[in-house]
Scaffold this motif. Structure first.
Motif, PDB file in Angstrom:
ATOM      1  N   SER A   1      37.059 -28.472 -14.042  1.00  0.00           N
ATOM      2  CA  SER A   1      37.799 -27.304 -13.585  1.00  0.00           C
ATOM      3  C   SER A   1      39.265 -27.482 -13.937  1.00  0.00           C
ATOM      4  CB  SER A   1      37.629 -27.113 -12.086  1.00  0.00           C
ATOM      5  OG  SER A   1      38.154 -28.223 -11.405  1.00  0.00           O
ATOM      6  N   CYS A   2      39.930 -26.389 -14.108  1.00  0.00           N
ATOM      7  CA  CYS A   2      41.355 -26.412 -14.424  1.00  0.00           C
ATOM      8  C   CYS A   2      42.111 -25.734 -13.297  1.00  0.00           C
ATOM      9  CB  CYS A   2      41.644 -25.664 -15.719  1.00  0.00           C
ATOM     10  SG  CYS A   2      40.888 -26.419 -17.151  1.00  0.00           S
ATOM     11  N   THR A   3      43.223 -26.302 -12.970  1.00  0.00           N
ATOM     12  CA  THR A   3      44.065 -25.703 -11.952  1.00  0.00           C
ATOM     13  C   THR A   3      45.428 -25.462 -12.575  1.00  0.00           C
ATOM     14  OG1 THR A   3      42.909 -26.992 -10.287  1.00  0.00           O
ATOM     15  CG2 THR A   3      44.982 -25.973  -9.638  1.00  0.00           C
TER      16      THR A   3
ATOM     17  N   MET B   1      49.267 -24.508 -12.013  1.00  0.00           N
ATOM     18  CA  MET B   1      50.243 -24.451 -10.931  1.00  0.00           C
ATOM     19  C   MET B   1      51.500 -23.797 -11.369  1.00  0.00           C
ATOM     20  SD  MET B   1      49.921 -27.812  -8.871  1.00  0.00           S
ATOM     21  CE  MET B   1      48.460 -28.239  -8.123  1.00  0.00           C
TER      22      MET B   1
END
Length: 120
Positions: A116-118, A120
C-alpha cells in the motif's frame, strides 16, 4: 367403471403441441398423469423430462399437487357439456450434479502479498 365417469385429458406442451387426449378415472392421481406424460413424451422435442419430478401440471391457473386426484383437480364445469380438459405442462429439469470443486485449505493457498502507498 362406466365410460361416462372417465375424464378426458390432453396435455399442452411448451411449444404448443399436445400429448393425448387420454381417458382417466377420477381417482387417478396427478403423479400417475405425470408418469404417463413422461412415457408418451414426443422423442423429437429439444427439452425432454427424465422423470415425473421434472414436470409440473397446471390446470385452471393452479399447479397441481402429486397426491391429488383428477376429481379434486377438475374445475367445476358441471353445467358445460363433457369435453376434453387441457392441462399445461411445464418442464423444470432438475439441476445436474456438479462435481464438487476442491477447496484449497488455508495452508495450501498461495501467499498473496499486498502493498500500500500512503501519500502525506
Amino acid at each position: 367403471m362406466p365410460e361416462e365417469d372417465l375424464v378426458e385429458l390432453k396435455f399442452r406442451l411448451y411449444d404448443g403441441s399436445d400429448v393425448g387426449p387420454f381417458q382417466y378415472s377420477p381417482t387417478a392421481t396427478v403423479s400417475m398423469l405425470k408418469e404417463r406424460i413422461v412415457s408418451e413424451w414426443p422423442k423429437d422435442k429439444k427439452i425432454v423430462p427424465k422423470s415425473a419430478s421434472d414436470i409440473k401440471l397446471i390446470n385452471a391457473g393452479k399447479i397441481l399437487e402429486n397426491g391429488k386426484t383428477v376429481a379434486q383437480c377438475k374445475a367445476p364445469f358441471d353445467d358445460l357439456p363433457k369435453s376434453v380438459i387441457t392441462m399445461h405442462v411445464v418442464v423444470q429439469l432438475s439441476p445436474t450434479k456438479a462435481r464438487p470443486e476442491k477447496k484449497i485449505e488455508k495452508e495450501e493457498a498461495p501467499q498473496r502479498s499486498f502493498c500500500s502507498c500512503t501519500i502525506m
